[in-house]
Design an enzyme around this catalytic site. Structure first.
Site, PDB file in Angstrom:
ATOM      1  N   TRP A  53      33.685  39.544  42.161  1.00  0.00           N
ATOM      2  CA  TRP A  53      34.525  39.133  43.291  1.00  0.00           C
ATOM      3  C   TRP A  53      35.093  37.735  43.046  1.00  0.00           C
ATOM      4  CZ3 TRP A  53      34.361  34.958  46.585  1.00  0.00           C
ATOM      5  CH2 TRP A  53      35.151  35.026  47.730  1.00  0.00           C
ATOM      6  N   HIS A  54      34.292  36.894  42.383  1.00  0.00           N
ATOM      7  CA  HIS A  54      34.736  35.524  42.154  1.00  0.00           C
ATOM      8  C   HIS A  54      35.864  35.434  41.134  1.00  0.00           C
ATOM      9  CE1 HIS A  54      31.074  34.439  44.317  1.00  0.00           C
ATOM     10  NE2 HIS A  54      31.651  33.283  44.522  1.00  0.00           N
ATOM     11  N   GLY A  55      35.956  36.392  40.261  1.00  0.00           N
ATOM     12  CA  GLY A  55      37.037  36.331  39.297  1.00  0.00           C
ATOM     13  C   GLY A  55      36.914  37.415  38.252  1.00  0.00           C
ATOM     14  N   PHE A  83      39.933  32.622  43.931  1.00  0.00           N
ATOM     15  CA  PHE A  83      39.174  33.856  44.094  1.00  0.00           C
ATOM     16  C   PHE A  83      39.819  34.725  45.173  1.00  0.00           C
ATOM     17  CE2 PHE A  83      35.580  30.792  43.007  1.00  0.00           C
ATOM     18  CZ  PHE A  83      35.898  30.870  41.673  1.00  0.00           C
TER      19      PHE A  83
END
Lengths: 473, 363
Positions: free
Chosen positions: A321-323, A473
């Site tokens: 989800w962060h990247g 993000f």
């Protein structure tokens, strides 16, 4: 428009001035227009995307609620979830997966030519898609009644203070605030103003300055272990001050307008173990993942092995989800592993039956906080590193390349200069179990603290102004 | 029930009071201890933007600090007042240079141009005026520009060129290999904004900025990041920089000759002109690797010598007249008060002995 830019504050002053003159309905329309303007100022082309997501989920929410049979409910839920995941998947993960597949095929001896697209990541996409998905899922689970007012729903999705970096709000807590009359009171003005200033201080004074130090260490080659450690400390403060600073500003702005956004950070570096950390760090994401990924996977109800597996899957997705990069996935897996290890120890190691002396217990807690802070820092190495090679090189330096030099003292002073006020404040907040304890102190102490924060923002703010980390993000 | 309106008002008033008290306290402290706030931001108080040279000294500015006393005259140069029009019967010497002759870190009267003036003043037979037109950070390019655009109007009889170190500082930046990244005005100062001007009335603001500038921008002891393409001190970079330096000096000489002005080229007193001792190394500002820096310093001397021979202008190598060590230099190239006296004495003797001052006081 960044929260730490003059443009934003001019924009907010104009919006806020009008806001105070209007009734609730007028306020909602104004906020919606302002939110779209705010989002459009990043890239107006992506306004269509947020509008599409809003309309699909608004419509699906009503149809899920109205559908008589489960099958129909499932169909509309699937439409909502798939459309959100498709938007997220395409804009955020397309290149990542295409690159991965291409590498796999190449490893097997073929030379593929897959379609590479130059995709720009829309700001805040991960935040608002998660919000809209939670809306339809909650309706499907009969935890929420859909709203019949599309303007209210659109404002829930696009409310500008939280639009680009959260907190990830749930409709059941935020929609009622849109639908009810809001009162702007003096106490909320004071606490909202405090949150804004505290957030700006964290972002501009701490995060932006720590960024310089962390970046220099991560740009270096073969830094000794001590420098790597200082770099990790700097990054730990940077990412915390950056993201929690953004959240504080968002919550403060919302409070000035009579809204209350969810708390996203609760002194995370005071956590003694990974479970506690995730109850304190990015709380709205961790509860989202718990409610919509971990528990549906079975949570801890399907035996030990499945529990550990569920933790790993959930945290790997958290990393993703962060990247769209392997080091984020690795960071997520690392979090999953330490959560699993902690759970294993918690279940298998017997706690002493006798009561520890108070002082010993307190010392043990401090030790746990310090040890776990370093475990977290090791995680930040995975998060921040540019490549696997860098992760290996820096880990090797941390493990083998330590030597005490005169610079330890100087570098400690540098970090202390920028972070002492944060640490002191948070220590008091922790001891008093109140994140807004400053507001309850006498006005002289408050005034001195505000002046120090303003001093930090205005004098040290011009030195370096960076984007907020979580915007990407 | 707490009255939050009163609470907000109390906090605002307290903030203002704290601000006023801190500001007043600082001002009283500075006044009582003979300190000058300008010493904490000389860039703002002593300099101004300049269309020709990037920046120049602001006329009538001064810093009267416990450790630094500097006064800029009404024409924007350090040292005593002088008139634009040369007084009758006066022999005018103009000094072109950077911080080495400006007297970086030295009080008024301690710089070598000031000491040279004192020596000439003591010599009643010549009426000589020494105009120190040096400015901190000036390279040969800025000296040339300043000479051609302003200093000729002062009708000088002799120009002393005390240039070199600042050019070396810019050499790695200006080469074609880095796309002429810098034009030699690396320390260009922008005009302050109105907000900045207002803020500069506050001692708190100035001290805060000074504190900000004091804090290292990277962790101490960190290794510098690897250069993106080419190290900034290759032989070709040095060679290009040297050519630019030589061109600028030749231009100064040509302009001077065209205006019937004598020129004397001086090789700056420099620690790097001889093998360094360990203690000395800690005082060197290593803008490039030591071997390259030594080579660059040597190239400056060779260039000056060559120009001297080809253009038939006198050349003085101060390193041959004074032993460069830490009694006469406070760092690589800046003189101590004792060094200033030595330089002034040697140059005075040279100028008198060489006949360069023929007709001095009778022009």
């Amino acid at each position: 428009m960044l929260f730490n830019s003059w443009e934003f504050w001019i924009f907010f002053a104009a919006v806020y001035g009008l806001y105070l003159l209007l009734d609730r309905r007028g306020q909602n329309i104004l906020l919606l227009i302002a939110s779209y303007f705010f989002y459009g100022s990043w890239n107006y082309k992506f306004l269509g995307l947020i509008l599409a997501s809003t309309i699909i989920d608004y419509y699906c929410g009503i149809r899920i609620n109205e559908a008589a049979d489960l099958k129909k409910r499932k169909v509309f839920l699937a439409i909502s979830v798939c459309s959100n995941l498709a938007i997220l998947g395409f804009f955020k993960y397309y290149s990542f997966f295409v690159d991965g597949i291409e590498k796999l095929i190449r490893a097997s001896g073929y030379d593929p030519s897959l379609m590479h697209l130059n995709i720009v990541l829309p700001v805040g996409i991960s935040f608002y898609t998660f919000q809209t998905m939670s809306y339809t899922i909650d309706i499907y689970r009969n935890k929420l009644q859909p709203t019949r007012n599309i303007l209210n729903y659109a404002l829930f999705v696009a409310f500008f203070p939280k639009l680009v970096a959260g907190p990830i709000e749930r409709a059941r807590t935020f929609l009622p605030q849109i639908e009810e009359k809001r009162i702007v009171r003096a106490d909320r003005l004071l606490s909202g103003g405090y949150l804004v200033l505290w957030g700006l201080f964290k972002k501009v004074f701490i995060a932006d300055n720590m960024m310089r130090y962390a970046d220099a260490v991560f740009a270096g080659k073969n830094e000794p272990g001590l420098q790597v450690l200082f770099g990790l400390y700097a990054f730990a403060f940077q990412i915390y001050a950056d993201f929690s600073g953004y959240t504080d500003i968002a919550r403060g702005l919302a409070r000035l307008m009579g809204f209350e956004l969810s708390m996203n950070f609760n002194l995370p570096y005071f956590a003694r173990n990974p479970r506690e950390f995730w109850q304190r760090w990015h709380i709205t994401l961790s509860t989202w993942l718990k409610d919509y990924v971990y528990i549906p996977l079975g949570g801890n109800r399907r035996g030990r092995f499945r529990t550990y597996l569920n933790l790993l899957i959930t945290m790997a997705l958290c990393g993703l989800w962060h990247g769209a990069a392997w080091h984020f996935v690795l960071w997520g897996v690392y979090q999953g592993v330490i959560l699993s290890i902690h759970r294993f120890i918690d279940l298998n190691v017997r706690h002493p039956q006798f009561k520890l002396p108070r002082a010993f217990g307190a010392a043990l807690n401090i030790l746990k906080v310090i040890v776990f802070f370093h475990v977290t820092c090791l995680g930040w190495l995975l998060f921040r590193a540019d490549s696997l090679n860098q992760i290996f090189a820096m880990t090797r330096s941390l493990a083998l390349g330590f030597s005490l030099t005169y610079s330890v003292f100087q570098n400690t002073l540098i970090i202390a200069f920028f972070t002492w006020f944060l640490m002191l404040m948070q220590l008091i907040q922790y001891k008093k179990n109140n994140l807004e304890i400053l507001l309850e102190s006498n006005c002289g102490l408050q005034a001195m603290s505000y002046m120090y924060m303003l001093f930090g923002v205005f004098i040290f703010g011009a030195a370096a102004t960076g984007n907020f980390i979580y915007f990407q993000f | 029930m707490k009255d939050y309106r009163k609470e907000v008002a109390r906090i605002v008033v307290s903030c203002l009071l704290i601000l006023l008290m801190a500001e007043a306290g600082l001002r009283i402290f500075f006044f009582l201890t003979n300190r000058d706030i300008g010493a904490f931001d000389p860039g703002y108080f002593l300099y101004r933007p300049d269309i020709f040279t990037g920046y120049s000294l602001a006329p009538n500015s001064k810093i009267n600090h416990i450790t630094l006393k500097t006064k800029i005259n009404s024409l924007g140069y350090r040292g005593r007042e002088f008139t634009a029009k040369k007084p009758d019967g006066t022999y005018r010497i103009i000094i072109l240079g950077g911080s080495e002759s400006y007297g970086h870190g030295l009080n008024d009267g301690e710089t070598w141009p000031d000491r040279l003036q004192i020596l000439f003043d003591a010599d009643k037979s010549n009426k000589v005026e020494v105009l120190n037109t040096s400015v901190d950070g000036f390279s040969s390019f800025q000296a040339l520009t300043s000479f051609a655009t302003r200093l000729l109007d002062f009708d000088p009889d002799l120009v002393l060129c005390y240039l070199g170190w600042n050019d070396i500082k810019y050499w790695p930046l200006i080469s074609p290999s880095r796309g002429f990244a810098d034009t030699g005005l690396a320390e260009r100062k922008d005009s302050p904004s109105n907000i900045d001007r207002w803020l500069h009335y506050s001692y708190l603001y100035i001290l805060g900025r000074a504190l900000r500038n004091k804090i290292p921008r990277e962790f101490v002891g960190i290794s510098p990041p690897a250069p993106a393409s080419q190290p900034p001190d290759t032989d070709s970079d040095l060679e290009y920089g040297r050519r630019v330096f030589e061109r600028n000096i030749r231009s100064i000489v040509a302009i001077a000759k065209a205006n019937h002005i004598r020129v004397c080229l001086i090789n700056q007193l420099n620690l790097l002109s001889r093998p360094l001792q360990d203690q000395e190394k800690s005082r060197i500002y290593f803008i490039m690797k030591e071997d390259k820096l030594v080579k660059a310093v040597r190239q400056v001397r060779v260039s000056l010598e060559r120009i001297s021979e080809e253009e038939d202008v006198p050349f003085v190598d101060l390193n041959a007249l004074i032993t460069p060590d830490l009694t006469v230099l406070s760092d690589h190239v800046h003189a101590t008060p004792k060094g200033s006296s030595e330089i002034a004495r040697k140059l005075h003797d040279y100028l008198i002995g060489s006949g360069l001052l023929i007709n001095a006081g009778k022009s």
